[in-house]
Design an enzyme around this catalytic site. Structure first.
Site, PDB file in Angstrom:
ATOM      1  N   GLU A  97      -4.043   3.307   2.944  1.00 18.63           N
ATOM      2  CA  GLU A  97      -2.834   4.117   3.099  1.00 18.63           C
ATOM      3  C   GLU A  97      -1.908   3.913   1.906  1.00 18.63           C
ATOM      4  O   GLU A  97      -1.935   2.869   1.251  1.00 18.63           O
ATOM      5  CB  GLU A  97      -2.158   3.728   4.433  1.00 18.63           C
ATOM      6  CG  GLU A  97      -0.850   4.400   4.747  1.00 18.63           C
ATOM      7  CD  GLU A  97      -0.905   5.928   4.851  1.00 18.63           C
ATOM      8  OE1 GLU A  97      -1.445   6.551   3.921  1.00 18.63           O
ATOM      9  OE2 GLU A  97      -0.342   6.475   5.802  1.00 18.63           O
ATOM     10  N   ASP A  98      -1.087   4.903   1.633  1.00 16.49           N
ATOM     11  CA  ASP A  98      -0.178   4.813   0.489  1.00 16.49           C
ATOM     12  C   ASP A  98       0.926   3.774   0.708  1.00 16.49           C
ATOM     13  O   ASP A  98       1.218   2.961  -0.155  1.00 16.49           O
ATOM     14  CB  ASP A  98       0.438   6.191   0.166  1.00 16.49           C
ATOM     15  CG  ASP A  98       1.015   6.902   1.396  1.00 16.49           C
ATOM     16  OD1 ASP A  98       1.070   6.298   2.493  1.00 16.49           O
ATOM     17  OD2 ASP A  98       1.420   8.073   1.260  1.00 16.49           O
ATOM     18  N   ASP A 101       5.924   1.738   6.058  1.00 18.25           N
ATOM     19  CA  ASP A 101       7.383   1.804   6.079  1.00 18.25           C
ATOM     20  C   ASP A 101       7.843   1.251   7.431  1.00 18.25           C
ATOM     21  O   ASP A 101       7.947   0.047   7.611  1.00 18.25           O
ATOM     22  CB  ASP A 101       7.764   3.276   5.852  1.00 18.25           C
ATOM     23  CG  ASP A 101       9.243   3.529   5.757  1.00 18.25           C
ATOM     24  OD1 ASP A 101       9.978   2.613   5.376  1.00 18.25           O
ATOM     25  OD2 ASP A 101       9.683   4.653   6.062  1.00 18.25           O
ATOM     26  N   GLY A 103       6.021   1.337   9.979  1.00 19.79           N
ATOM     27  CA  GLY A 103       4.776   0.803  10.550  1.00 19.79           C
ATOM     28  C   GLY A 103       4.247   1.641  11.705  1.00 19.79           C
ATOM     29  O   GLY A 103       3.147   1.388  12.201  1.00 19.79           O
ATOM     30  N   THR A 105       3.104   4.787  11.994  1.00 19.48           N
ATOM     31  CA  THR A 105       1.874   5.551  11.753  1.00 19.48           C
ATOM     32  C   THR A 105       0.654   4.638  11.790  1.00 19.48           C
ATOM     33  O   THR A 105      -0.318   4.896  12.502  1.00 19.48           O
ATOM     34  CB  THR A 105       1.932   6.232  10.363  1.00 19.48           C
ATOM     35  OG1 THR A 105       3.176   6.888  10.231  1.00 19.48           O
ATOM     36  CG2 THR A 105       0.806   7.222  10.187  1.00 19.48           C
ATOM     37  N   LEU A 106       0.713   3.558  11.035  1.00 19.91           N
ATOM     38  CA  LEU A 106      -0.453   2.689  10.942  1.00 19.91           C
ATOM     39  C   LEU A 106      -0.688   1.915  12.229  1.00 19.91           C
ATOM     40  O   LEU A 106      -1.826   1.615  12.568  1.00 19.91           O
ATOM     41  CB  LEU A 106      -0.318   1.751   9.743  1.00 19.91           C
ATOM     42  CG  LEU A 106      -0.586   2.457   8.426  1.00 19.91           C
ATOM     43  CD1 LEU A 106      -0.285   1.553   7.242  1.00 19.91           C
ATOM     44  CD2 LEU A 106      -2.043   2.924   8.353  1.00 19.91           C
ATOM     45  N   LYS A 129       7.158  -1.648   2.554  1.00 15.15           N
ATOM     46  CA  LYS A 129       8.618  -1.784   2.617  1.00 15.15           C
ATOM     47  C   LYS A 129       8.935  -2.655   3.832  1.00 15.15           C
ATOM     48  O   LYS A 129       9.220  -2.128   4.913  1.00 15.15           O
ATOM     49  CB  LYS A 129       9.274  -0.411   2.824  1.00 15.15           C
ATOM     50  CG  LYS A 129       9.387   0.443   1.596  1.00 15.15           C
ATOM     51  CD  LYS A 129      10.389   1.560   1.855  1.00 15.15           C
ATOM     52  CE  LYS A 129       9.813   2.909   1.599  1.00 15.15           C
ATOM     53  NZ  LYS A 129      10.695   4.024   1.940  1.00 15.15           N
ATOM     54  N   ARG A 163       3.440  14.073  -6.023  1.00 18.97           N
ATOM     55  CA  ARG A 163       2.302  13.227  -5.634  1.00 18.97           C
ATOM     56  C   ARG A 163       1.489  12.798  -6.855  1.00 18.97           C
ATOM     57  O   ARG A 163       0.874  11.744  -6.881  1.00 18.97           O
ATOM     58  CB  ARG A 163       1.353  13.988  -4.700  1.00 18.97           C
ATOM     59  CG  ARG A 163       1.894  14.219  -3.301  1.00 18.97           C
ATOM     60  CD  ARG A 163       0.760  14.708  -2.401  1.00 18.97           C
ATOM     61  NE  ARG A 163       1.244  15.323  -1.182  1.00 18.97           N
ATOM     62  CZ  ARG A 163       1.587  14.666  -0.078  1.00 18.97           C
ATOM     63  NH1 ARG A 163       1.525  13.353  -0.038  1.00 18.97           N
ATOM     64  NH2 ARG A 163       1.990  15.314   0.995  1.00 18.97           N
TER      65      ARG A 163
HETATM   66  P1  5GP Z   1       5.738   4.814   8.731  1.00 19.19           P
HETATM   67  O1  5GP Z   1       5.059   5.343   9.957  1.00 19.19           O
HETATM   68  O2  5GP Z   1       5.236   3.469   8.288  1.00 19.19           O
HETATM   69  O3  5GP Z   1       7.237   4.834   8.895  1.00 19.19           O
HETATM   70  O4  5GP Z   1       5.542   5.862   7.599  1.00 19.19           O
HETATM   71  C1  5GP Z   1       4.344   6.145   7.045  1.00 19.19           C
HETATM   72  C2  5GP Z   1       4.400   7.401   6.233  1.00 19.19           C
HETATM   73  O5  5GP Z   1       5.741   7.799   5.905  1.00 19.19           O
HETATM   74  C3  5GP Z   1       3.715   7.190   4.900  1.00 19.19           C
HETATM   75  O6  5GP Z   1       2.329   7.411   4.996  1.00 19.19           O
HETATM   76  C4  5GP Z   1       4.415   8.199   4.027  1.00 19.19           C
HETATM   77  O7  5GP Z   1       3.779   9.451   4.143  1.00 19.19           O
HETATM   78  C5  5GP Z   1       5.816   8.291   4.598  1.00 19.19           C
HETATM   79  N1  5GP Z   1       6.757   7.454   3.819  1.00 19.19           N
HETATM   80  C6  5GP Z   1       7.314   6.300   4.163  1.00 19.19           C
HETATM   81  N2  5GP Z   1       8.104   5.817   3.184  1.00 19.19           N
HETATM   82  C7  5GP Z   1       8.028   6.716   2.186  1.00 19.19           C
HETATM   83  C8  5GP Z   1       8.601   6.783   0.875  1.00 19.19           C
HETATM   84  O8  5GP Z   1       9.339   5.923   0.392  1.00 19.19           O
HETATM   85  N3  5GP Z   1       8.250   7.866   0.134  1.00 19.19           N
HETATM   86  C9  5GP Z   1       7.452   8.857   0.585  1.00 19.19           C
HETATM   87  N4  5GP Z   1       7.190   9.855  -0.223  1.00 19.19           N
HETATM   88  N5  5GP Z   1       6.893   8.825   1.805  1.00 19.19           N
HETATM   89  C10 5GP Z   1       7.183   7.762   2.596  1.00 19.19           C
END
Ligand code: 5GP
Length: 173
Positions: A97-98, A101, A103, A105-106, A129, A163
């Site tokens: 995964e990229d 943040d 957490g 989604t993962l 993060k 991207r």
């Molecule tokens: P989470 O579920 O961990 O909050 O977020 C995961 C998804 O949010 C990442 O796969 C990404 O697509 C998006 N995301 C979270 N932080 C960033 C960021 O700083 N920049 C961008 N472009 N996307 C983010």
């Protein structure tokens, strides 16, 4: 007005770090076949570089999950819009995964894939993060820990743009 993007992590540092991660993964999985599962769209650049730098053969497949709308804030929900092409039962799987943040989604994807009985499941992320976490989630392989900034590049977008930037940058409004 032209958008200004400040470089947070330069390209050479990213490529060097991914090379290290690839070496670590190649060593760990040298005796067993491994499936890299990329989460679309953001993981594509990281997964490509990682797979090409690995010295062992890998299979790849993709899932798509959408948790963000068109802006910078999480919707707090995850929608699976594309699933894997085949069963992963008995496979050694690494989710690629990229960024992690909050957490959310993962966390959800990990739970979902664990129910399919892989032999093992690990998680490799380019960026982390840690200060933004809402659920308990630790990646097994982390490229860089970054501060609470909205970043773009290496697959990460803002409204589907940026991207393809070869560095990780922060948009300066
Ligand atoms: P989470 O579920 O961990 O909050 O977020 C995961 C998804 O949010 C990442 O796969 C990404 O697509 C998006 N995301 C979270 N932080 C960033 C960021 O700083 N920049 C961008 N472009 N996307 C983010």
């Amino acid at each position: 007005m032209e958008t200004k993007i400040e470089v947070l992590i330069p390209e050479e540092d990213i490529r060097a770090r991914i090379k290290e991660m690839a070496a670590e993964l190649s060593e760990k999985y040298k005796d067993q076949p491994v499936l890299l599962v990329g989460i679309l769209n953001g993981s594509v650049f990281f997964l490509t570089e990682l797979a090409q730098q690995m010295s062992i053969p890998v299979e790849i497949d993709f899932m798509a999950a959408s948790s963000y709308g068109s802006g910078k804030e999480s919707s707090g929900r995850v929608l699976i819009t594309k699933d894997l092409a085949r069963s992963i039962e008995g496979d050694h799987v690494i989710i690629v995964e990229d960024i992690v943040d909050t957490g959310q989604t993962l966390h959800l994807l990990t739970e979902m894939l664990l129910e399919r009985n892989p032999a093992s499941l690990e998680l490799a992320v380019l960026l982390d993060k840690p200060t933004r976490r809402k659920v308990c989630l630790d990646a097994d392989y982390i490229g860089f820990q970054i501060p609470d900034e909205f970043v773009v590049g290496w697959g990460l977008d803002f409204n589907q743009k940026y991207r393809d930037l070869p560095y990780i940058g922060v948009i300066k409004d």
